[in-house]
Design a protein around this motif. Structure first.
Motif, mmCIF file in Angstrom:
data_model
loop_
_atom_site.group_PDB
_atom_site.id
_atom_site.type_symbol
_atom_site.label_atom_id
_atom_site.label_comp_id
_atom_site.label_asym_id
_atom_site.label_seq_id
_atom_site.Cartn_x
_atom_site.Cartn_y
_atom_site.Cartn_z
ATOM 1 N N GLY A 68 -11.929 -11.400 -3.400
ATOM 2 C CA GLY A 68 -12.307 -12.320 -2.427
ATOM 3 C C GLY A 68 -13.506 -13.534 -3.029
ATOM 4 O O GLY A 68 -13.128 -13.738 -4.173
ATOM 5 N N HIS A 69 -14.237 -13.694 -2.280
ATOM 6 C CA HIS A 69 -15.438 -14.346 -2.695
ATOM 7 C C HIS A 69 -15.486 -15.639 -2.741
ATOM 8 O O HIS A 69 -16.341 -16.644 -2.217
ATOM 9 C CB HIS A 69 -16.013 -13.718 -4.077
ATOM 10 N N VAL A 70 -14.495 -16.219 -3.255
ATOM 11 C CA VAL A 70 -14.392 -17.746 -3.192
ATOM 12 C C VAL A 70 -13.241 -18.101 -2.344
ATOM 13 O O VAL A 70 -12.296 -17.580 -2.060
ATOM 14 C CB VAL A 70 -13.643 -18.258 -4.843
ATOM 15 N N HIS A 71 -13.864 -18.997 -1.193
ATOM 16 C CA HIS A 71 -13.008 -19.021 0.010
ATOM 17 C C HIS A 71 -11.814 -19.810 0.002
ATOM 18 O O HIS A 71 -11.730 -20.936 0.771
ATOM 19 C CB HIS A 71 -14.110 -19.520 1.125
ATOM 20 N N THR A 72 -10.985 -19.606 -0.785
ATOM 21 C CA THR A 72 -9.706 -20.362 -0.852
ATOM 22 C C THR A 72 -8.808 -19.368 -1.441
ATOM 23 O O THR A 72 -9.212 -18.792 -2.437
ATOM 24 C CB THR A 72 -9.819 -21.739 -1.639
ATOM 25 N N ASN A 73 -7.471 -19.555 -1.223
ATOM 26 C CA ASN A 73 -6.550 -18.669 -1.906
ATOM 27 C C ASN A 73 -6.010 -18.929 -3.206
ATOM 28 O O ASN A 73 -5.662 -20.178 -3.389
ATOM 29 C CB ASN A 73 -5.226 -18.556 -0.863
ATOM 30 N N TRP A 74 -5.407 -18.114 -3.743
ATOM 31 C CA TRP A 74 -4.729 -18.243 -5.100
ATOM 32 C C TRP A 74 -3.988 -17.026 -5.567
ATOM 33 O O TRP A 74 -4.393 -15.893 -4.947
ATOM 34 C CB TRP A 74 -5.423 -18.810 -6.289
ATOM 35 N N VAL A 75 -2.938 -17.048 -6.358
ATOM 36 C CA VAL A 75 -2.429 -15.819 -6.988
ATOM 37 C C VAL A 75 -2.437 -16.292 -8.432
ATOM 38 O O VAL A 75 -1.918 -17.213 -8.746
ATOM 39 C CB VAL A 75 -1.163 -15.572 -6.551
ATOM 40 N N LYS A 76 -2.838 -15.621 -9.269
ATOM 41 C CA LYS A 76 -2.464 -15.650 -10.796
ATOM 42 C C LYS A 76 -1.344 -14.578 -11.356
ATOM 43 O O LYS A 76 -1.620 -13.194 -10.964
ATOM 44 C CB LYS A 76 -3.811 -15.346 -11.683
ATOM 45 N N PHE A 77 -0.410 -15.144 -12.040
ATOM 46 C CA PHE A 77 0.755 -14.329 -12.474
ATOM 47 C C PHE A 77 0.030 -13.393 -13.627
ATOM 48 O O PHE A 77 -0.659 -14.081 -14.366
ATOM 49 C CB PHE A 77 2.071 -15.061 -12.673
ATOM 50 N N PRO A 78 0.743 -12.165 -14.088
ATOM 51 C CA PRO A 78 0.354 -11.450 -15.117
ATOM 52 C C PRO A 78 0.640 -12.435 -16.480
ATOM 53 O O PRO A 78 1.311 -13.315 -16.480
ATOM 54 C CB PRO A 78 1.543 -10.598 -15.214
ATOM 55 N N GLY A 79 -0.534 -12.175 -17.209
ATOM 56 C CA GLY A 79 -0.579 -12.967 -18.596
ATOM 57 C C GLY A 79 -0.994 -11.965 -19.683
ATOM 58 O O GLY A 79 -0.899 -10.566 -19.457
ATOM 59 N N LYS A 80 -1.155 -12.554 -21.040
ATOM 60 C CA LYS A 80 -1.517 -11.760 -21.989
ATOM 61 C C LYS A 80 -2.979 -11.119 -21.891
ATOM 62 O O LYS A 80 -2.927 -9.888 -22.128
ATOM 63 C CB LYS A 80 -1.585 -12.762 -23.240
ATOM 64 N N GLU A 81 -3.865 -11.745 -21.533
ATOM 65 C CA GLU A 81 -5.215 -11.217 -21.239
ATOM 66 C C GLU A 81 -5.429 -10.390 -20.181
ATOM 67 O O GLU A 81 -6.201 -9.177 -20.148
ATOM 68 C CB GLU A 81 -6.449 -12.415 -21.509
ATOM 69 N N LEU A 82 -4.887 -10.738 -19.037
ATOM 70 C CA LEU A 82 -4.894 -10.063 -17.566
ATOM 71 C C LEU A 82 -3.454 -9.721 -17.417
ATOM 72 O O LEU A 82 -2.896 -10.496 -16.470
ATOM 73 C CB LEU A 82 -5.769 -10.663 -16.592
ATOM 74 N N PRO A 83 -2.764 -8.729 -17.654
ATOM 75 C CA PRO A 83 -1.335 -8.400 -17.521
ATOM 76 C C PRO A 83 -1.184 -7.748 -16.335
ATOM 77 O O PRO A 83 -0.298 -6.695 -16.040
ATOM 78 C CB PRO A 83 -0.966 -7.218 -18.813
ATOM 79 N N TYR A 84 -1.570 -8.501 -15.100
ATOM 80 C CA TYR A 84 -1.472 -7.922 -13.819
ATOM 81 C C TYR A 84 -1.683 -9.306 -12.817
ATOM 82 O O TYR A 84 -2.250 -10.409 -13.305
ATOM 83 C CB TYR A 84 -2.431 -6.788 -13.404
ATOM 84 N N HIS A 85 -1.172 -8.998 -11.646
ATOM 85 C CA HIS A 85 -1.525 -10.210 -10.779
ATOM 86 C C HIS A 85 -2.988 -10.057 -10.287
ATOM 87 O O HIS A 85 -3.557 -9.063 -10.149
ATOM 88 C CB HIS A 85 -0.810 -9.933 -9.554
ATOM 89 N N VAL A 86 -3.589 -11.085 -10.266
ATOM 90 C CA VAL A 86 -5.067 -11.427 -9.595
ATOM 91 C C VAL A 86 -4.910 -12.194 -8.148
ATOM 92 O O VAL A 86 -4.251 -13.340 -8.304
ATOM 93 C CB VAL A 86 -5.995 -12.124 -10.580
ATOM 94 N N ILE A 87 -5.275 -11.614 -6.971
ATOM 95 C CA ILE A 87 -4.937 -12.131 -5.871
ATOM 96 C C ILE A 87 -6.120 -12.267 -4.892
ATOM 97 O O ILE A 87 -6.831 -11.387 -4.771
ATOM 98 C CB ILE A 87 -3.721 -11.166 -4.987
ATOM 99 N N ASN A 88 -6.307 -13.402 -4.601
ATOM 100 C CA ASN A 88 -7.499 -13.940 -3.923
ATOM 101 C C ASN A 88 -7.160 -14.280 -2.047
ATOM 102 O O ASN A 88 -6.301 -15.297 -2.128
ATOM 103 C CB ASN A 88 -8.146 -15.169 -4.382
ATOM 104 N N SER A 89 -7.650 -13.648 -1.358
ATOM 105 C CA SER A 89 -7.362 -13.693 -0.117
ATOM 106 C C SER A 89 -8.441 -14.069 0.979
ATOM 107 O O SER A 89 -8.527 -13.968 2.136
ATOM 108 C CB SER A 89 -6.653 -12.410 0.895
ATOM 109 N N ALA A 90 -9.347 -14.807 0.330
ATOM 110 C CA ALA A 90 -10.669 -15.139 0.843
ATOM 111 C C ALA A 90 -10.472 -16.903 1.454
ATOM 112 O O ALA A 90 -9.880 -17.425 0.630
ATOM 113 C CB ALA A 90 -11.832 -15.216 0.068
ATOM 114 N N SER A 91 -10.806 -17.192 2.384
ATOM 115 C CA SER A 91 -11.594 -16.280 3.394
ATOM 116 C C SER A 91 -10.424 -16.119 4.851
ATOM 117 O O SER A 91 -10.216 -17.299 5.328
ATOM 118 C CB SER A 91 -12.786 -17.049 3.846
ATOM 119 N N SER A 92 -10.231 -14.924 5.293
ATOM 120 C CA SER A 92 -8.996 -14.688 5.801
ATOM 121 C C SER A 92 -9.428 -15.197 7.487
ATOM 122 O O SER A 92 -8.159 -15.678 8.035
ATOM 123 C CB SER A 92 -8.699 -13.252 6.086
#
Length: 292
Positions: free
Chosen positions: A220-244
């Motif tokens: 969370g922490h940053v009060h807007t939503n986004w999703v990062k798809f897996p990549g080379k440096e971070l091979p996993y989804h990064v998901i932000n659900s702030a602020s619900s």
């Protein structure tokens, strides 16, 4: 497996000013004058209705239940969050839940009210590592927050916590897991954080996690939503659900995500609060590749 990810709930809780000290006074006045009206409880009631409709298997809350870590806030949050199906929830603290020195340590309010819902504590000394298995999926929680000055909200995850987590995963023979931490490990280019607000050693943490990456990193922490798809440096989804629980505006595309996991494949649906319909409705995903 269906996960509903919430974050930065910042429940509006009245606190008499005479009960506040030091940093809490400034923080509470800032919240009351600038942010309180943006967090009406009707949005929380709409989240509860969404939970009934969506029927998630798991509900994750990635920090910031309170505003200034006053015990009254934790007590009220416990009442409000008791409306969730308790066997399905996984909580971690955020920087506002560690707002003052009194909010950390052996008698911290977060642990007093929410420790039993945060999973098994697996750490030494002051390190925070929580592990909880819900259905067939493991959740690992880190606490990246600690008391700071009124101008700072940065975080840190000590490398020993990452290496110990990797050891735990190996010892318990955990193959697939979801990692939950309040501070982002990645930001879109136009949402880069300052050193006063970011996870200071994010590159170090990301490098260590390459040994056994999670299926997803929820934050969370940053009060807007986004999703990062897996990549080379971070091979996993990064998901932000702030602020619900925040009313969305042009600068805060807030809401929550529902993540469906089948084996190692993820599908993600974003929801935002629709003021005209007074409920949460499906919304286009705000997504990025790692290089953006």
């Amino acid at each position: 497996m269906k996960i509903l990810h919430l974050s930065d709930l910042h429940f509006p809780t009245p606190i008499p000013l005479h009960q506040l000290k030091g940093k809490m006074i400034i923080g509470y006045l800032n919240y009351s004058l600038r942010r309180k009206k943006k967090y009406p409880l009707k949005i929380w009631n709409s989240i509860l209705q969404s939970i009934q409709t969506i029927g998630p298997d798991i509900i994750v809350v990635s920090g910031d239940i309170t505003n200034v870590s006053h015990e009254t806030e934790f007590r009220e949050a416990e009442k409000i969050l008791s409306e969730l199906p308790q066997d399905k929830v996984f909580y971690i603290p955020g920087n506002h839940d560690r707002y003052t020195k009194q909010a950390v340590g052996e008698n911290a309010f977060y642990e007093k009210y929410f420790s039993n819902l945060s999973g098994e504590a697996i750490a030494q000394n002051s390190d925070y590592i929580r592990v909880k298995k819900i259905h067939d999926l493991y959740f690992v929680g880190w606490d990246s927050s600690f008391p700071l000055s009124i101008l700072d909200a940065y975080g840190r995850v000590r490398p020993q916590i990452v290496t110990r987590t990797l050891q735990i995963l190996k010892e318990k023979k955990i193959r697939n897991y979801v990692l939950v931490c309040h501070h982002p490990i990645w930001n879109p280019q136009h949402r880069q954080e300052t050193s006063h607000h970011k996870l200071l050693n994010r590159e170090e943490v990301a490098s260590l996690l390459k040994e056994k990456p999670p299926l997803a990193f929820l934050h969370g922490h940053v009060h807007t939503n986004w999703v990062k798809f897996p990549g080379k440096e971070l091979p996993y989804h990064v998901i932000n659900s702030a602020s619900s629980t925040r009313i969305p505006d042009s600068k805060h595309e807030s809401g929550f995500h529902v993540i469906e996991i089948q084996k190692q494949n993820l599908s993600i649906q974003r929801y935002t609060y629709n003021s005209e319909q007074s409920k949460f409705t499906k919304a286009p995903l705000i997504s990025y590749s790692e290089k953006e």
